[in-house]
Design an enzyme around this catalytic site. Structure first.
Site, mmCIF file in Angstrom:
data_model
loop_
_atom_site.group_PDB
_atom_site.id
_atom_site.type_symbol
_atom_site.label_atom_id
_atom_site.label_comp_id
_atom_site.label_asym_id
_atom_site.label_seq_id
_atom_site.Cartn_x
_atom_site.Cartn_y
_atom_site.Cartn_z
ATOM 1 N N HIS A 267 -104.973 -13.574 -63.900
ATOM 2 C CA HIS A 267 -104.628 -12.898 -62.640
ATOM 3 C C HIS A 267 -105.884 -12.888 -61.762
ATOM 4 C CE1 HIS A 267 -102.612 -10.361 -59.888
ATOM 5 N NE2 HIS A 267 -102.581 -9.214 -60.535
ATOM 6 N N HIS A 306 -98.784 -21.167 -60.287
ATOM 7 C CA HIS A 306 -98.451 -19.806 -59.886
ATOM 8 C C HIS A 306 -97.044 -19.492 -60.361
ATOM 9 C CE1 HIS A 306 -97.986 -16.246 -57.370
ATOM 10 N NE2 HIS A 306 -99.307 -16.254 -57.294
ATOM 11 N N ASP A 362 -107.043 -18.781 -55.685
ATOM 12 C CA ASP A 362 -108.324 -18.666 -56.373
ATOM 13 C C ASP A 362 -109.089 -19.973 -56.495
ATOM 14 O OD1 ASP A 362 -108.424 -15.955 -56.830
ATOM 15 O OD2 ASP A 362 -106.974 -16.118 -58.452
HETATM 16 N N1 ACO Z 1 -103.191 -25.962 -65.958
HETATM 17 C C1 ACO Z 1 -102.470 -26.753 -66.773
HETATM 18 N N2 ACO Z 1 -101.178 -26.567 -67.046
HETATM 19 C C2 ACO Z 1 -100.571 -25.540 -66.466
HETATM 20 C C3 ACO Z 1 -101.249 -24.663 -65.586
HETATM 21 C C4 ACO Z 1 -102.602 -24.907 -65.329
HETATM 22 N N3 ACO Z 1 -103.307 -24.152 -64.502
HETATM 23 N N4 ACO Z 1 -100.402 -23.724 -65.153
HETATM 24 C C5 ACO Z 1 -99.226 -23.961 -65.732
HETATM 25 N N5 ACO Z 1 -99.319 -25.071 -66.523
HETATM 26 C C6 ACO Z 1 -98.245 -25.719 -67.275
HETATM 27 C C7 ACO Z 1 -97.884 -24.943 -68.516
HETATM 28 O O1 ACO Z 1 -98.623 -25.386 -69.651
HETATM 29 C C8 ACO Z 1 -96.429 -25.248 -68.644
HETATM 30 O O2 ACO Z 1 -96.297 -26.559 -69.136
HETATM 31 P P1 ACO Z 1 -95.118 -26.928 -70.190
HETATM 32 O O3 ACO Z 1 -93.847 -26.770 -69.411
HETATM 33 O O4 ACO Z 1 -95.412 -28.317 -70.611
HETATM 34 O O5 ACO Z 1 -95.222 -25.920 -71.303
HETATM 35 C C9 ACO Z 1 -95.935 -25.311 -67.210
HETATM 36 O O6 ACO Z 1 -97.090 -25.700 -66.458
HETATM 37 C C10 ACO Z 1 -95.397 -23.976 -66.715
HETATM 38 O O7 ACO Z 1 -96.434 -22.998 -66.833
HETATM 39 P P2 ACO Z 1 -96.219 -21.506 -67.256
HETATM 40 O O8 ACO Z 1 -97.425 -21.057 -68.035
HETATM 41 O O9 ACO Z 1 -94.870 -21.335 -67.886
HETATM 42 O O10 ACO Z 1 -96.170 -20.815 -65.836
HETATM 43 P P3 ACO Z 1 -96.332 -19.261 -65.580
HETATM 44 O O11 ACO Z 1 -95.533 -18.981 -64.367
HETATM 45 O O12 ACO Z 1 -96.063 -18.459 -66.791
HETATM 46 O O13 ACO Z 1 -97.908 -19.133 -65.305
HETATM 47 C C11 ACO Z 1 -99.981 -18.928 -64.250
HETATM 48 C C12 ACO Z 1 -98.454 -18.961 -64.061
HETATM 49 C C13 ACO Z 1 -100.369 -17.845 -65.273
HETATM 50 C C14 ACO Z 1 -100.624 -18.583 -62.908
HETATM 51 C C15 ACO Z 1 -100.431 -20.333 -64.749
HETATM 52 O O14 ACO Z 1 -100.082 -21.326 -63.803
HETATM 53 C C16 ACO Z 1 -101.930 -20.368 -65.042
HETATM 54 O O15 ACO Z 1 -102.339 -19.988 -66.133
HETATM 55 N N6 ACO Z 1 -102.766 -20.848 -64.060
HETATM 56 C C17 ACO Z 1 -104.194 -20.846 -64.238
HETATM 57 C C18 ACO Z 1 -104.739 -19.458 -64.006
HETATM 58 C C19 ACO Z 1 -104.756 -19.103 -62.541
HETATM 59 O O16 ACO Z 1 -105.176 -19.872 -61.682
HETATM 60 N N7 ACO Z 1 -104.309 -17.875 -62.266
HETATM 61 C C20 ACO Z 1 -104.311 -17.333 -60.901
HETATM 62 C C21 ACO Z 1 -102.939 -17.086 -60.424
HETATM 63 S S1 ACO Z 1 -102.982 -16.549 -58.757
HETATM 64 C C22 ACO Z 1 -103.444 -14.960 -58.862
HETATM 65 O O17 ACO Z 1 -103.260 -14.232 -59.795
HETATM 66 C C23 ACO Z 1 -104.109 -14.439 -57.688
#
Ligand code: ACO
Length: 428
Positions: A267, A306, A362
């Site tokens: 987050h 996201h 971010d």
């Molecule tokens: N890098 C690589 N793969 C990713 C990423 C990433 N940053 N984000 C999602 N994925 C992949 C997942 O592995 C998943 O793949 P799969 O279908 O093969 O299993 C798919 O994309 C879907 O991802 P989820 O984790 O199910 O998406 P969710 O909505 O739960 O997660 C989150 C959202 C937590 C923001 C995620 O994208 C992440 O971890 N991003 C990196 C951290 C980040 O930048 N957070 C800031 C968010 S903005 C904020 O809070 C202000």
């Protein structure tokens, strides 16, 4: 065409008609779906709230597919270009843009609540020299409830407004005091002549000068970043704010809980993680290897993806412009070429395209904060300061919502059936 959903329970053959309002059914309407008098009724199972609306809200609108963000109906792009953080905070809290007089009163109130009790410095002194500023901020804002015990009992609108002024005013002071503690430098007191962002820069960076003059480009950039981070509907920390405050606790304790949720790397800790990731990649030549690691699950591309945006995060677009202004006034970050190349490659790569992973707010904010001179440990706190207005707007909305009660989800129990206690000597 009726606005209803017809559900047939194949266990019993019974059919139910459930109303649809604003694109949602009420989960409680499922309770009538039962196999018999002893059945509790059907639950909606939704770990991580992937498809559950916990509230009706008139504050922030996001269309994740189109990459749209509005505060109280105003597009984020217009607010970032034409407004100030304090004006946006007023908008979030009150629902309308302020008149000139209302803005002057609001600014006066926030400016004149920036001081904290001297005892705050004493307990800050108790933290280790290398304590994380966000941990100190979370603790300090929780501790504010000890200075304002009236916030626990007084619930009228005037008292709520007072807590709102105090919290928006004091978050920058607490953050700056925490930061100065990590440096072993004396705290700098607020300067009421400066803007909200300018005063924060003063409390963080002032050294021997009697009067600090914030660099205009940095002051405006920080103000825009504060606008972009002010609210984001029912995200993890806002959900924490609402959930914790639903117990009736004072807003200082609830903001501490929200800030704790924001601290996590998925987050508000993400921009800190982005900078660490960029540093570990080091140069554009090493990007292909890093992308390979992301695809095999060994690494995560921080600052991408996201829960709601499945398109470019509109805040990320604005931030790129802010980055240009800041880098023109400071040293261009040596990590910028790595970030630009990483973004370029990821936006073409099938892995990211098919999963609709785009840069989020971010991805660049960390580079900007870094160029301004903030260490990475300050990044989550730089997010918590502006988000306080959003948390408080959501808190006020919740308190005024007759449908809200103490937040208390249900569970699907998967543990053992009833069994008798086993004496120690008979345990395997
Ligand atoms: N890098 C690589 N793969 C990713 C990423 C990433 N940053 N984000 C999602 N994925 C992949 C997942 O592995 C998943 O793949 P799969 O279908 O093969 O299993 C798919 O994309 C879907 O991802 P989820 O984790 O199910 O998406 P969710 O909505 O739960 O997660 C989150 C959202 C937590 C923001 C995620 O994208 C992440 O971890 N991003 C990196 C951290 C980040 O930048 N957070 C800031 C968010 S903005 C904020 O809070 C202000």
């Amino acid at each position: 065409m009726a606005d209803t959903l017809t559900v047939t329970d194949n266990r019993t053959g019974k059919t139910y008609e459930v109303p649809i309002t604003d694109g949602a059914i009420r989960a409680l309407d499922l309770r009538q779906v039962r196999t018999g008098p002893d059945d509790f009724g059907l639950l909606a199972y939704d770990p991580a709230f992937m498809n559950t609306a916990s509230t009706r809200s008139a504050i922030t609108f996001i269309d994740g597919d189109r990459g749209v963000l509005w505060y109280r109906g105003y597009p984020i792009e217009q607010l970032a270009e034409r407004s100030t953080y304090l004006e946006v905070a007023y908008l979030l809290i009150h629902g309308e843009l302020p008149t000139e007089k209302a803005l002057a009163d609001w600014t006066w109130q926030v400016t004149h609540h920036t001081w904290v009790h001297e005892n705050v410095k004493k307990f800050m002194d108790g933290f280790h020299h290398d304590a994380h500023p966000m941990s100190m901020l979370i603790s300090a804002v929780a501790a504010l409830s000890t200075f304002y015990p009236d916030a626990r009992v007084n619930r009228d609108a005037g008292h709520r407004a007072l807590q709102v002024h105090r919290l928006i005013a004091k978050m920058p002071t607490l953050t700056a005091f925490a930061y100065r503690h990590t440096l072993g430098r004396p705290c700098v007191y607020p300067d009421n002549d400066l803007s909200y962002a300018g005063n924060f820069l003063n409390m963080v960076f002032r050294t021997a000068d009697a009067k600090y003059a914030p660099p205009p480009a940095l002051e405006r950039a920080l103000d825009v970043l504060f606008i972009l981070h002010a609210d984001h509907e029912q995200n993890c920390s806002t959900n924490a704010m609402r959930s914790v405050a639903s117990s009736g606790v004072d807003p200082y304790s609830a903001v501490a809980a929200a800030a704790a949720a924001l601290y996590g790397p998925l987050h508000g800790g993400a921009n800190e993680a982005v900078l660490k990731m960029l540093r570990s990649i080091g140069s554009p030549a090493r990007i292909p290897d890093f992308i390979r690691q992301v695809k095999t699950g060994e690494a995560r591309l921080m600052g991408f993806g996201h829960r709601v945006y499945k398109n470019y995060d509109p805040r990320a677009r604005i931030i790129k412009g802010v980055a240009d202004a800041v880098f023109a006034a400071t040293q261009p970050s040596p990590l910028l070429p790595v970030a630009l190349e990483l973004e370029r490659i990821a936006l073409q790569d099938d892995y990211f395209v098919t999963r609709k992973l785009y840069p989020n707010v971010d991805f660049y904010s960390g580079l900007i904060y870094d160029a301004m001179g903030f260490p990475v440990e300050m990044f989550p706190a730089l997010f918590a300061i502006p988000r306080t207005a959003g948390w408080l707007a959501q808190w006020l909305e919740m308190l005024g919502d007759p449908e809200q009660k103490i937040a208390r989800p249900r569970q699907v129990y998967t543990g053992p059936d009833r069994r008798d206690f086993v004496p120690m000597e008979r345990r395997a």
